[in-house]
Design a protein around this motif. Structure first.
Motif, short mmCIF file in Angstrom:
data_model
loop_
_atom_site.label_atom_id
_atom_site.label_comp_id
_atom_site.label_asym_id
_atom_site.label_seq_id
_atom_site.Cartn_x
_atom_site.Cartn_y
_atom_site.Cartn_z
N GLU A 120 0.83 -1.21 0.00
CA GLU A 120 0.00 0.00 0.00
C GLU A 120 0.87 1.27 0.00
N GLN A 153 1.96 4.22 -3.22
CA GLN A 153 1.84 5.68 -3.13
C GLN A 153 3.16 6.37 -3.45
N THR A 189 0.03 4.86 14.34
CA THR A 189 -1.34 5.07 13.85
C THR A 189 -2.26 4.00 14.43
N ARG A 249 -6.40 4.01 10.14
CA ARG A 249 -5.94 4.56 8.86
C ARG A 249 -6.08 6.09 8.89
N THR A 250 -5.02 6.80 8.50
CA THR A 250 -5.01 8.26 8.65
C THR A 250 -4.31 8.90 7.46
N LYS A 251 -4.83 10.05 7.03
CA LYS A 251 -4.21 10.76 5.91
C LYS A 251 -3.30 11.87 6.45
N ASP A 273 -0.48 14.06 1.41
CA ASP A 273 -0.96 13.18 0.34
C ASP A 273 -0.86 11.70 0.71
N CYS A 314 -1.58 8.26 2.62
CA CYS A 314 -2.58 7.56 3.42
C CYS A 314 -1.85 6.48 4.21
#
Ligand code: HEM
Length: 396
Positions: free
Chosen positions: A39, A43, A277, A280-282, A285, A287
């Motif tokens: 994941e 990104q 964390t 899930r946190t942004k 840009d 994630c």
């Protein structure tokens, strides 16, 4: 039910249970880390690939043993020695990259704009990383609390460090203890005696070590830069001669303050901050999935030429002449006391203590490094001179 049928049932159930346990293990030790890796890499975040169970642990240990086996030259290019793994990984993959502490993903965020978003975050999605039991034993209290309990303790303790108290010289451990005990006595307040003990333990560890090490590096650096030692001494002698400085005098010590901040920049006692964390946190840009450790590399930002210019590795207190906010290209390139809601509760006290101690040393002694001094900064619980700080003091 007949005995053989029952036995078959028990055996099947046990087999099912064992399979579930194995699946869970495979998931947490292999599948989940690989999913997180995919994941983050999708990104555009580079980094090391997950190695079963140990992650980058062996590489980190090997680099540290190598780096810490020899002292460095008498200058301030210390990152390759203090944190050789971070130095290497950031050179290879950039300031935002992924590494692995065992099975735990560690996302390194070496950019001021991201540091700001992490340390200012009030959502509760970033918490202090889960600690091993030794760390828990040493330091609990405010620094390790979360959520409601943290907010309550922070509210309770803050008055002990109020500006007026510090001005009167009344802040400190006795005051803190009084405050905590008073709160414990109050009806309806759930502060237990264990809470009070934890807070005292925490303040003892957080308070003693950090300020002592700050002063130690200050004496080392002013020995390496005798012109600044003399400049700071002249300021103290001009303002108050050899009498002990009071608060009003401490507020007027500009050069002493600039020197102390420049030492904190180059040799921050807390070399990094970490968060974790919980969902899930942004961030900007990026994630970030749940269960990721976010690593905020203080020393790296404090030495980064992008924020400090070409002389980033030089000892130049002059850069703080206009105050902390104007010293660098981004205010969040300097955060020796942290930032945001969890900023060091005692930073004003620590600054007053350091100014007072340094001013008094300068008034009464000149100092230089002993020939036996070896420059070997290394990061343990705080940033330490690995072989001590033998300094020769001469009364003046
Ligand atoms: C040079 C001296 C000091 C430095 C560099 C320093 C640094 C820091 C940093 C970086 C944090 C933030 C940690 C994080 O966000 O994860 C922090 C928090 C904290 N510091 Fe300090 N500190 C110093 C002195 C002190 C002293 C003298 C005390 C106590 C008397 C103290 C008590 C605390 C406490 C209780 C917290 C936790 C605050 C919270 O989580 O709400 N510190 N400190």
């Amino acid at each position: 039910m007949e005995a053989p049928t029952l036995m078959v049932l028990v055996a099947s159930f046990s087999a099912l249970l064992a399979s579930l346990c194995i699946l869970k293990l495979v998931y947490s030790l292999w599948w989940r880390p690989k999913l997180i890796e995919r994941e983050l890499k999708q990104q555009g975040i580079g980094g090391t690939s997950y190695n079963f169970l140990c992650g980058d642990k062996l590489a980190i240990e090997k680099l540290m043993i190598e780096a810490w086996s020899i002292p460095v030259s008498l200058n301030h290019e210390i990152i390759p020695r203090v944190d050789p793994f971070i130095h290497q990984i950031v050179q290879t993959y950039g300031k935002v990259c992924l590494s692995w502490i065992g099975t735990r993903p560690r996302l390194i965020l070496g950019k001021a704009e991201l540091v700001r978003l992490i340390l200012n975050n009030k959502s509760g999605h970033f918490q202090k990383p889960p600690q091993n039991s030794l760390v828990k034993l040493l330091a609990l209290g405010l620094a390790a609390l979360e959520g409601e309990k943290w907010a309550k303790h922070r509210r309770l303790i803050t008055p002990a460090f109020h500006h007026e108290k510090l001005q009167d010289g009344k802040a400190g451990n006795a005051d803190l203890l009084g405050l905590l005990l008073q709160c414990k006595e109050e009806k309806g307040n759930e502060l237990t005696i264990e809470d009070v003990i934890e807070e005292c333990k925490m303040f003892y560890f957080a308070g003693q070590e950090t300020t002592a090490i700050w002063l130690t590096w200050t004496l080392i650096l002013l020995s390496m830069h005798p012109a600044w030692q003399e400049k700071a001494r002249q300021e103290v002698l001009q303002i108050c001669g050899k009498t002990a400085p009071d608060m009003e005098i401490l507020n007027r010590l500009k050069i002493v303050t600039m020197v102390l901040f420049e030492v904190l920049r180059l040799y921050p006692p807390a070399t990094y901050l970490a968060r974790y964390t919980v969902q899930r946190t942004k961030v900007g840009d990026i994630c970030i999935p749940a269960g990721v450790e976010v690593y905020v590399p203080t020393t790296l930002l404090h030495h980064d030429p992008e924020y400090w210019g070409d002389d980033a590795e030089e000892f130049n207190p002059e850069r703080f002449a206009e105050g902390v906010s104007k010293a660098s290209g981004d205010q969040l390139a300097f955060y020796p006391f942290g930032w945001g809601p969890r900023i060091c509760i005692a930073q004003n006290l620590a600054i007053i203590e350091a100014k007072l101690a340094l001013a008094m040393i300068l008034q009464h002694f000149s100092f230089k490094l002993s020939p036996s001094y070896a420059h070997a900064p290394c990061a343990g619980f705080t940033l330490q001179p690995q072989h001590g700080a033998p300094i020769i003091l001469k009364p003046i």
